[in-house]
Design an enzyme around this catalytic site. Structure first.
Site, PDB file in Angstrom:
ATOM      1  N   GLU A 171      40.781  42.102  47.562  1.00  0.00           N
ATOM      2  CA  GLU A 171      41.289  42.841  48.711  1.00  0.00           C
ATOM      3  C   GLU A 171      41.118  42.002  49.972  1.00  0.00           C
ATOM      4  OE1 GLU A 171      39.500  46.667  49.510  1.00  0.00           O
ATOM      5  OE2 GLU A 171      41.062  47.161  50.960  1.00  0.00           O
ATOM      6  N   ALA A 209      30.952  45.376  50.301  1.00  0.00           N
ATOM      7  CA  ALA A 209      31.115  45.567  48.873  1.00  0.00           C
ATOM      8  C   ALA A 209      32.579  45.824  48.567  1.00  0.00           C
ATOM      9  CB  ALA A 209      30.284  46.765  48.398  1.00  0.00           C
ATOM     10  N   MET A 210      32.899  45.832  47.271  1.00  0.00           N
ATOM     11  CA  MET A 210      34.292  46.003  46.881  1.00  0.00           C
ATOM     12  C   MET A 210      34.409  46.900  45.663  1.00  0.00           C
ATOM     13  SD  MET A 210      37.352  45.364  47.575  1.00  0.00           S
ATOM     14  CE  MET A 210      38.600  46.186  46.609  1.00  0.00           C
ATOM     15  N   GLU A 211      35.330  47.864  45.770  1.00  0.00           N
ATOM     16  CA  GLU A 211      35.428  48.962  44.794  1.00  0.00           C
ATOM     17  C   GLU A 211      36.251  48.650  43.551  1.00  0.00           C
ATOM     18  OE1 GLU A 211      36.861  48.987  47.965  1.00  0.00           O
ATOM     19  OE2 GLU A 211      38.854  49.869  47.886  1.00  0.00           O
ATOM     20  N   ASN A 212      36.382  47.378  43.133  1.00  0.00           N
ATOM     21  CA  ASN A 212      37.175  47.026  41.953  1.00  0.00           C
ATOM     22  C   ASN A 212      36.947  48.020  40.812  1.00  0.00           C
ATOM     23  OD1 ASN A 212      37.533  44.433  43.341  1.00  0.00           O
ATOM     24  ND2 ASN A 212      35.406  44.127  42.730  1.00  0.00           N
ATOM     25  N   GLU A 226      31.551  52.919  47.593  1.00  0.00           N
ATOM     26  CA  GLU A 226      32.359  52.233  46.577  1.00  0.00           C
ATOM     27  C   GLU A 226      32.615  53.146  45.379  1.00  0.00           C
ATOM     28  OE1 GLU A 226      33.630  49.712  47.862  1.00  0.00           O
ATOM     29  OE2 GLU A 226      32.120  49.506  49.448  1.00  0.00           O
ATOM     30  N   GLU A 280      40.193  54.235  53.376  1.00  0.00           N
ATOM     31  CA  GLU A 280      38.932  53.919  54.039  1.00  0.00           C
ATOM     32  C   GLU A 280      38.411  55.066  54.914  1.00  0.00           C
ATOM     33  OE1 GLU A 280      37.191  51.776  52.892  1.00  0.00           O
ATOM     34  OE2 GLU A 280      38.567  50.369  51.930  1.00  0.00           O
TER      35      GLU A 280
HETATM   36  N1  ARG Z   1      37.494  47.935  50.408  1.00  0.00           N
HETATM   37  C1  ARG Z   1      36.208  47.410  50.729  1.00  0.00           C
HETATM   38  C2  ARG Z   1      35.382  48.609  51.173  1.00  0.00           C
HETATM   39  O1  ARG Z   1      35.622  49.246  52.135  1.00  0.00           O
HETATM   40  C3  ARG Z   1      36.198  46.371  51.795  1.00  0.00           C
HETATM   41  C4  ARG Z   1      37.076  45.173  51.593  1.00  0.00           C
HETATM   42  C5  ARG Z   1      37.020  44.250  52.732  1.00  0.00           C
HETATM   43  N2  ARG Z   1      38.079  43.294  52.692  1.00  0.00           N
HETATM   44  C6  ARG Z   1      38.388  42.483  53.723  1.00  0.00           C
HETATM   45  N3  ARG Z   1      39.392  41.703  53.614  1.00  0.00           N
HETATM   46  N4  ARG Z   1      37.705  42.510  54.817  1.00  0.00           N
HETATM   47  O2  ARG Z   1      34.530  49.058  50.534  1.00  0.00           O
HETATM   48 ZN    ZN Z   2      35.953  51.209  51.573  1.00  0.00          ZN
END
Ligand code: ARG
Ligand code: ZN
Length: 884
Positions: free
Chosen positions: A137, A280-283, A316, A338
């Site tokens: 992302e 963090a990242m919600e993959n 996440e 978000e």
């Molecule tokens: N989706 C992630 C979250 O909010 C954050 C990803 C951040 N990506 C970025 N390009 N800044 O949990």
């Molecule tokens: Zn998020």
């Protein structure tokens, strides 16, 4: 450099090709990784409606050619429907991959070579230490393989990983493990399959020598989910993942209870990574986390860290429904996932901890960071209408103001109808990529609300100001309240329309009793000026407005200092008790600043001391709340109350007020420190944390006296600390006393913690935040420290960003040395990590609020940055907006 293109929402067109299935193979080698993507592709039948989106687009009968996004890597082979294509049969550069002619349905197999160990952007496939991992992302997947890298293209993924067994014993991807086995030459393979369709930004892969802890969760329908948290072995040994695991189980349970949402796979995995751009990242099924938001034990992590971990783990996890199951049609909709997910994580933390205290922290954050963002060059609606780099729009506005909008919807609808709206949202849109307007429409339908005007919150930027005026007629016992709202025009000078603003409202009588008429607890403002009349109200009653901070606005009232002091002590709304106190502090600081600027003698009004003392001695209150109520606003918060910022006067005034309070109430502070020293130093119960927060706040007051006995007390507290909360609090206070005291604490802390990366981040941050002189020199020197690295975002944030954003007195030093240093760092960092460089650039955003000399010094730095030929789009976007 050539001016980068802007992407506009109005130019959105549906994808020309859809990928239904993506089977990926990663062959991990010593110095490169070979990626093969096998894609099942079909031409999107373009419906007439969608074409109307761009009326000026020439529609011809010629079929569109295939254009995929692509990063800077080398393609080694392309096979279409089993036929090897010659290099002249396709086109590939550093941005796109093109096929002029294709069938309507076909299979495409592309093999590319990536060099993850050279990838310092931490986007796409990269190495963090010895671990190989991904961050996709927003648009990182295109750095892995050519693909329609946009959230409205959703595919079923499988991922096969092949690697050396010793170096990479653990091989992870999304979904469920379907196959694994040994190969020749000490190699092995693992194959993962994710049964859920997803956009490319949710793809993830992790490979490395990781250890893990595991647990299980039984969903309310009886399904057993395996939970695994991975980290380097030493962290597992020190029990550093246990709190994260606890938080994950709490999140799973909470989402079932509060939103009726269950987890959908058999496995949930989290990996802690040291080098990570975001939190963090919600993959899907495989969250990748910045290790700061996973690893904790009481020795190394503060209470704040423990709370943050719970919040981010929740965040996440909640994305699995709000973001993954229902995703975004395009990146302009980012707040759809978000804003809603931040609202959900805030509610999670509020339900599990103290709601009032949590609200205070969130509002402080909003006012301290989102309001200034919305008042500066980066101002944009929660649903932006254009961007150069999407990564620059992961902002406080999209996240925090977005969450406030959802909170207002919740307020207007009430819990029950809000839930109905959420239920309907999933009923209608599960498995789809949708828009903010789709969300508002289901809320409107399910909650039976008219949200036509309310929607404007998403499209109109800026913070509205609401003023309140009152009058009282004793003969009629009538209280009349008039509200006026306005929002300043932004850079485009667009006139702002009135918004639909919920006012959580109350009236308290002279004895502090809540006498709010039952039908008046929620007032709704919809026009520029509105008057409300309340009958049968006793004399000397007070209105308490925007309780719980029911709308993201600035409000101005005509309350006197005595009335504010009364509300501070007696309002039945905890948030407003705190807020009345903050307003009093700001008023006092402003008055001190006036005296400083007029070279008059400084003094603190006795009424403020009395009001402060009353709270200090209030034994009936939650100590976590007291710690908030007795905290003075930070210098960075105070500056937001001025059009022209006088950095030195703000610093002096706040310091003076703090020292006066400390001096006059020294004994009360000392007593309270004793009272709060009794709880278990290793417990993270609410009471233990509350005690520590109040005790450490009192110590920071006492510390600023800089007397022999007080400094000795702080030193003792620091040296005998049994947990990181106390140790760090002591360290921070010592770092403000004098250079000698600071230096001794710095050395002690380093010796004790030099082996722990995350604790060292704190060591850098405390030094960067010291308001003592020579801090700039010390920060400069620290950039050369063995433990510092420009390649590690946490280090950059702790040292450089901290200095630029949280140390105004030193960053804004008069000769411009702070500006020059930060600009140098931006230029350096831009060659390493453009996302982080752009974040750092935003520290100049409010330059127009400073005096002419500082303004021109900052402007000179912008010009220097913009003159760099190879400047990234990321930094260009931030700096050029600031300059315009
Ligand atoms: N989706 C992630 C979250 O909010 C954050 C990803 C951040 N990506 C970025 N390009 N800044 O949990
Ligand atoms: Zn998020």
């Amino acid at each position: 450099m050539k001016t980068p293109n802007k992407i506009y929402l109005k130019d959105y067109t549906p994808p020309a090709f859809i990928v239904d299935q993506a089977d990926l193979t990663f062959e991990i080698k010593e110095d490169h990784t070979e990626v093969t993507s096998n894609l099942k592709i079909r031409r999107n039948k373009v419906d007439g409606d969608n074409l109307k989106v761009r009326p000026n687009l020439k529609v011809t009968s010629k079929k569109a050619s295939l254009v995929f996004d692509k990063g800077e890597f080398e393609i080694v082979s392309v096979i279409a429907d089993g036929m090897v294509l010659l290099p002249e049969e396709y086109e590939a550069n550093d941005e796109v991959f093109k096929l002029a002619k294709t069938p309507d349905i076909f299979e495409l197999e592309i093999t590319s070579i990536l060099r993850p160990h050279e990838n310092t952007s931490l986007e796409g496939l990269y190495k963090s230490g010895d671990i190989l991992c991904t961050q996709c992302e927003a648009q990182g997947f295109r750095k892995i393989t050519p693909f329609p890298d946009r959230p409205d293209v959703m595919a079923i993924y499988s991922c096969t990983i092949i690697a050396d067994k010793t170096q990479y014993p653990v091989l992870l991807s999304n979904g469920n493990l379907v196959k694994s086995g040994d190969l020749d030459n000490n190699r092995h393979f693992v194959r993962w399959a994710d049964p859920f369709k997803k956009p490319s930004y949710l793809f993830a892969l992790v490979a490395g020598d990781l250890d893990h802890i595991e647990d299980q969760f039984k969903t309310r329908s009886g399904k057993i989910v395996d939970l695994k948290i991975y980290s380097e072995k030493e962290n597992i040994d020190k029990d550093k993942c246990n709190h994260a695991m606890e938080s994950l189980k709490q999140a799973m349970e909470w989402d079932e209870k509060r939103f009726g949402l269950e987890y959908d796979l058999d496995l949930y995995q989290i990996v802690a990574i040291s080098d990570f751009n975001a939190s963090a990242m919600e993959n899907k099924g495989l969250n990748v986390f910045n290790s700061k938001y996973v690893l904790a034990n009481p020795g190394t992590a503060t209470d704040e860290d423990f709370m943050n971990i719970q919040g981010v783990i929740g965040h996440e996890y909640f994305h699995n429904w709000t973001g993954n199951r229902v995703t975004l049609k395009n990146w302009f909709q980012l707040s759809l996932k978000e804003g809603l997910t931040v609202f959900r994580d805030q509610e999670f933390s509020s339900d599990l901890n103290s709601r009032g205290v949590k609200r205070i922290s969130n509002v402080r954050n909003l006012r301290g960071s989102q309001f200034p963002e919305d008042a500066g060059p980066m101002t944009h609606p929660v649903m932006p209408d254009s961007y150069i780099k999407m990564d620059n729009f992961y902002t406080m506005t999209v996240y925090e103001k977005g969450a406030e909008i959802v909170r207002m919807l919740h307020q207007l609808a009430g819990e029950e109808k809000f839930r109905k709206g959420i239920d309907l949202y999933f009923e209608k849109f599960d498995g789809m990529a949708v828009t903010i307007e789709d969300f508002v429409a289901v809320m409107q339908e399910a909650a039976v609300l008219d949200l036509e005007q309310f929607k404007l919150w998403y499209f109109q930027s800026g913070t509205p100001t609401v003023t309140m005026e009152r009058s009282y007629n004793p003969d009629l016992r009538q209280l009349v309240i008039t509200f006026e709202q306005s929002t300043l025009p932004d850079r485009n000078q667009d006139i702002k329309k009135p918004l639909h603003i919920p006012v959580n409202f109350g009236i308290i009588d002279a004895d502090g009793k809540d006498i709010t008429p039952v039908d008046s607890k929620l007032l709704e403002l919809q026009s520029n000026k509105e008057t409300f009349i309340f009958n049968n109200i006793p004399e000397n009653s007070l209105a308490s407005i925007f309780r719980q901070f029911s709308a993201p606005i600035k409000f101005k009232t005509d309350l006197t200092d005595e009335e504010l002091a009364f509300l501070m002590a007696s309002d039945t709304d905890e948030f407003n008790r705190w807020d009345a106190g903050q307003t009093l502090f700001i008023k006092e600081i402003k008055q001190i600043i006036n005296s400083i600027q007029a070279s008059k003698n400084l003094s603190v009004s006795p009424n403020l001391i009395t009001a402060f003392k009353k709270i200090l001695l209030d034994q009936n209150r939650d100590r976590a709340f007291l710690a908030k109520a007795l905290s003075l606003p930070q210098e960075t918060e105070i500056k937001n109350h001025f059009d022209l910022v006088d950095v030195t006067a703000i610093h002096k005034a706040r310091k003076f007020l703090k020292q006066e309070l400390a001096g006059q109430l020294k004994h009360q502070f000392l007593d309270l420190i004793d009272l709060c020293s009794e709880s278990d130093p290793l417990s993270i119960s609410h009471e233990a944390m509350a005690d520590r927060s109040l005790k450490n706040l009192c110590l920071s007051y006492i510390g600023c006296l800089k007397e022999k006995d007080t400094t000795a007390l702080i030193l003792d507290h620091y040296e005998s600390a049994e947990n990181m909360t106390d140790e760090l609090a002591g360290f921070k206070i010592l770092s403000q006393i004098d250079l000698d005291t600071k230096q001794r604490a710095v050395e002690r802390f380093y010796l004790k913690w030099k082996h722990d990366k995350l604790v060292l981040d704190k060591w850098f941050a405390v030094q960067a935040g010291s308001t003592l002189s020579h801090t700039l020199e010390s920060v400069k020197a620290l950039t050369g420290h063995l433990d510092f690295s420009m390649k590690n975002p946490n280090k950059v944030r702790s040292l450089i960003y901290m200095f630029a954003m949280q140390n105004p007195i030193n960053f804004h030093q008069k000769d411009g040395g702070g500006y020059r240093f930060i600009a140098d760092q931006i230029i350096l960092l831009d060659k390493i990590n453009q996302q982080i460089a752009a974040r750092l650039s935003s520290c100049f955003n409010l330059w127009k609020k400073y005096d002419d000399q500082r303004k021109s010094l900052m402007q000179k730095e912008f010009e220097r940055i913009l003159s760099i030929q190879t400047l990234s789009k990321n930094v260009y976007e931030i700096v050029s907006r600031a300059l315009s």
